[in-house]
Scaffold this active site. Structure first.
Site, PDB file in Angstrom:
ATOM      1  N   CYS A  57     -48.798  83.358  28.760  1.00  0.00           N
ATOM      2  CA  CYS A  57     -47.784  82.293  28.715  1.00  0.00           C
ATOM      3  C   CYS A  57     -47.870  81.331  29.895  1.00  0.00           C
ATOM      4  O   CYS A  57     -47.648  80.135  29.726  1.00  0.00           O
ATOM      5  CB  CYS A  57     -46.388  82.909  28.673  1.00  0.00           C
ATOM      6  SG  CYS A  57     -46.029  83.816  27.166  1.00  0.00           S
ATOM      7  N   ILE A  58     -48.158  81.842  31.087  1.00  0.00           N
ATOM      8  CA  ILE A  58     -48.081  80.995  32.279  1.00  0.00           C
ATOM      9  C   ILE A  58     -49.437  80.430  32.692  1.00  0.00           C
ATOM     10  O   ILE A  58     -49.564  79.222  32.898  1.00  0.00           O
ATOM     11  CB  ILE A  58     -47.409  81.762  33.438  1.00  0.00           C
ATOM     12  CG1 ILE A  58     -45.975  82.120  33.041  1.00  0.00           C
ATOM     13  CG2 ILE A  58     -47.421  80.932  34.714  1.00  0.00           C
ATOM     14  CD1 ILE A  58     -45.234  82.945  34.053  1.00  0.00           C
TER      15      ILE A  58
END
Length: 220
Positions: A57-58
């Site tokens: 996600c990051i």
């Protein structure tokens, strides 16, 4: 886009606090204490520094939007700057490891280093994009003899970018004392931090586990 907004919000704020950690550390200020006493009841969410970012996600997803924005002639400066800061954290950690060893009259080359936690976050076995793997590679590149301990990852699996023929080291007083340095990369609850503190020769703490300073603990 909503999911990207959530991921980018986290990426940018983690990048911010990682940068502030470096500044605060140079000033002799404990960034974890700073975060804990930030009590504004609105407009503030606590994010904590870390040795890099992992998962999907990051470190990856926000750059889908960066790529798409380029097709529209736009530059996503916040996303790219956060990525730059976060991806530089493993180098920062290894730099603090080198400093700590130097203070103990040792070089990283030839030293035995144990990395605690190879999953990218605590209490899971998920190793996607884990900064621990980059830290381990950097230690090897600088001539260190690296090992790891992670109760959730008994054997180091093949990764997209990294290969280590290693198995998790059991933490005992004897095994800890056999290493020149221990790097707390992922703060699993299963680790016996009192045992580590007592028997490790040098601890490089990237997660704020040890709030009380000691001569053999380096904050990173």
């Amino acid at each position: 886009m909503t999911k990207l907004l959530e991921n980018i919000h986290r990426a940018v704020n983690i990048g911010l606090v990682n940068e502030l950690k470096i500044v605060a550390g140079r000033m002799g200020i404990d960034i974890f204490e700073v975060i804990e006493v930030a009590t504004k009841p609105f407009g503030f969410t606590a994010y904590y520094p870390r040795p890099g970012v992992g998962g999907h996600c990051i470190p990856i997803d926000p750059f889908y939007l960066t790529w798409q924005a380029h097709e529209y002639g736009l530059h996503t400066r916040f996303i790219e700057l956060a990525g730059e800061v976060n991806s530089a954290m493993p180098d920062y950690v290894v730099g603090k490891l080198v400093e700590g060893l130097n203070d103990h009259s040792k070089a990283l080359r030839g030293s035995r280093v144990l990395v605690l936690g190879v999953a990218y976050k605590k209490n899971v076995d998920d190793m996607r994009e884990s900064p621990s793997a980059m830290i381990m590679e950097l230690i090897q590149q600088k001539g260190g003899d690296v090992a790891y301990s992670d109760p959730h990852v008994p054997v180091f699996p093949p990764m997209r970018r990294y290969r280590f023929d290693l198995q998790s080291v059991a933490l005992t007083a004897e095994s800890l004392a056999a290493f020149d340095a221990v790097v707390v990369a992922t703060n699993h609850d299963a680790f016996d931090y009192a045992l580590i503190r007592e028997h490790a020769r040098l601890i490089v703490d990237t997660r704020g586990v040890y709030r009380e300073g000691a001569g053999h603990i380096v904050r990173a």
